[in-house]
Each structure stands twice: as structure tokens, then as C-alpha cells.
Design a protein around this motif. Structure first.
Motif, short mmCIF file in Angstrom:
data_model
loop_
_atom_site.label_atom_id
_atom_site.label_comp_id
_atom_site.label_asym_id
_atom_site.label_seq_id
_atom_site.Cartn_x
_atom_site.Cartn_y
_atom_site.Cartn_z
N THR A 195 -29.91 78.26 78.90
CA THR A 195 -28.90 78.11 77.83
C THR A 195 -29.38 77.12 76.79
O THR A 195 -29.93 76.07 77.13
CB THR A 195 -27.57 77.55 78.40
OG1 THR A 195 -27.22 78.28 79.56
CG2 THR A 195 -26.45 77.64 77.38
N ARG A 243 -25.77 79.18 72.11
CA ARG A 243 -24.32 79.01 71.98
C ARG A 243 -24.08 77.82 71.07
O ARG A 243 -24.80 76.82 71.17
CB ARG A 243 -23.68 78.73 73.33
CG ARG A 243 -23.95 79.87 74.29
CD ARG A 243 -23.25 79.67 75.58
NE ARG A 243 -23.80 80.61 76.55
CZ ARG A 243 -23.46 80.66 77.81
NH1 ARG A 243 -22.57 79.83 78.29
NH2 ARG A 243 -24.01 81.54 78.61
N ALA A 264 -18.32 75.89 76.28
CA ALA A 264 -19.48 76.71 75.85
C ALA A 264 -20.36 77.09 77.04
O ALA A 264 -21.05 78.10 77.01
CB ALA A 264 -20.29 75.95 74.82
#
Ligand code: AMP
Length: 209
Positions: free
Chosen positions: A105, A189, A207
Motif C-alpha cells: 500500500t 490511496r 484508508a
């Protein structure tokens, strides 16, 4: 296991949020800025070479950053995962970590330039534990002293006006292209970085869900 990268301009609050989140998740917080500042303070050869670039607000050469980061990254990855803050800062660095570890991520912190400048110019840092304060929005209990260890707070040399403007330009030129790189890879993100550290921390948590 979490393998997270925090991306965003200087002054967006990445360091503050990374310190909180790494504790919550129990992962290693690896900040190349902190590692480089420690090398500068220790006066090691890489530290001596990095110092001038850092004080001027420029990026430190990739090979130097990697020499400091690589071993720690492998170690952290082999155990509980990591939260990388302030790295990668350009496309070459992004490609270099891909060779070594897998990132799942990338959180991008977004804040208008006016607020970035306000945060950076008001920032004071504890030289002992690296906790960041702000003389306007987040002052310590005793003026000029760290709440944790009482050390005298300092202004980072690169939080002076000339260096701030260089850092913002370097971000736009070298680091911002990573946003589309990670968006294309499906890893990006975004987090609205306005408001208090608590408000931003809540957005970070959602998130990551
Ligand atoms: P930071 O604490 O992340 O704002 O970093 C402070 C300074 O350290 C930057 O302005 C650069 O001079 C240097 N630095 C930190 N991380 C990197 C990196 N990944 N690549 C090159 N220079 C870096």
C-alpha cells in the motif's frame, strides 16, 4: 503483514503519522530522513557527505540513501513488515526497492502548499527523540522543551525559508511523478492531511481498511 509507503510533500505530517501508525500496527518505522540525520549527527562518512545536500533541501544521492537503508529494510521485511517514510523519493528509488521487497500500500498525504509552508516554518524538533512540534498549532507544554525528555527543541536547518522552497520544488519535480506510478500499479490511496494529527490518523486508518 503490512508493507506500507508514506508519500507526500514535506510538511504534510508523514513523520507524525508514521510514528503513530507503526506503533499501532507493530511494524518497523523506517524514515530515511531520520536515518540520514542520525548519520549526520554521528559524523560518519555517509553523514558527512549527506549533510550539505540536506541542509540545502536537495535530495541526497541515491547510492548513499540506499547504503543506509538497505540492510534495515531487509531486516524489517523479514520480520513484522515495515512502514517506509520519505522513501522512495524518485523513480529510480522506487525501482530499487522493488528489487528487494514487495510494497502493498502507498498512502499519499495531500495538503495545500500554503499549509505546508506554515507547518514547516513553525516546526521545532526534539534532537533526542525526533518528536515534532509546531510553535503555532502544536506547542510543547513548556515552551522550547520536549514534552518527553525535556531536551531543547531545535529548528531543522532545512526548515529555514530558502531550503523550504527548494524542498517543495524538488518534491514537485522528482517525487510527485511517483503518484501516477503507484496509481497505475493500483497501490495508491490518498489521505487528506488537513486538520489535527488525530483527524489525520483517523483518515489513515480508514484508508488502510
Ligand atoms: P525528511 O525528513 O524526509 O524531510 O528528509 C530530510 C532530507 O533528507 C531531505 O530533504 C533530503 O535531503 C534527505 N532525504 C531523506 N530521504 C531521502 C531519500 N529517500 N532520497 C534522497 N534524499 C533523502
Amino acid at each position: 503483514m503490512h508493507r506500507i509507503v508514506f508519500l507526500g510533500p514535506p510538511g504534510a505530517g508523514k513523520g507524525t503519522q508514521a510514528a503513530r501508525l507503526s506503533k499501532e500496527l507493530g511494524v518497523h518505522h523506517l524514515s530515511t530522513g531520520d536515518l540520514l540525520r542520525a548519520a549526520v549527527a554521528a559524523g560518519t562518512p555517509p553523514g558527512r557527505e549527506a549533510r550539505e545536500h540536506m541542509n540545502a533541501g536537495r535530495l541526497v544521492p541515491d547510492d548513499l540513501v540506499l547504503a543506509i537503508l538497505n540492510e534495515r529494510l531487509r531486516h524489517a521485511d523479514a520480520r513484522e513488515g515495515f512502514l517506509l517514510e520519505g522513501f522512495p523519493r524518485n523513480l529510480a528509488q522506487a525501482r530499487m526497492i522493488e528489487k528487494n521487497v514487495h510494497v502493498d500500500t502507498v498512502l499519499s498525504f495531500e495538503l495545500p502548499e500554503r499549509l505546508l509552508i506554515e507547518r514547516l516554518s513553525g516546526r521545532r524538533t526534539c534532537p533526542v527523540c525526533q518528536t515534532a512540534y509546531n510553535i503555532v498549532t502544536q506547542s510543547p507544554k513548556v515552551p522550547g522543551r520536549c514534552d518527553r525528555d525535556g531536551a531543547e527543541l531545535v529548528q531543522r536547518p532545512d526548515d529555514r525559508p530558502e531550503a523550504i522552497s527548494t524542498r517543495l520544488t524538488v518534491y514537485a519535480d522528482k517525487t510527485a511523478p511517483l503518484l501516477s506510478y503507484y496509481r497505475t500499479a493500483g497501490l495508491l490511496r490518498t489521505v487528506d492531511a488537513t486538520g489535527t494529527p488525530e483527524e489525520v490518523a483517523a483518515r489513515v486508518r480508514s484508508a488502510l481498511r
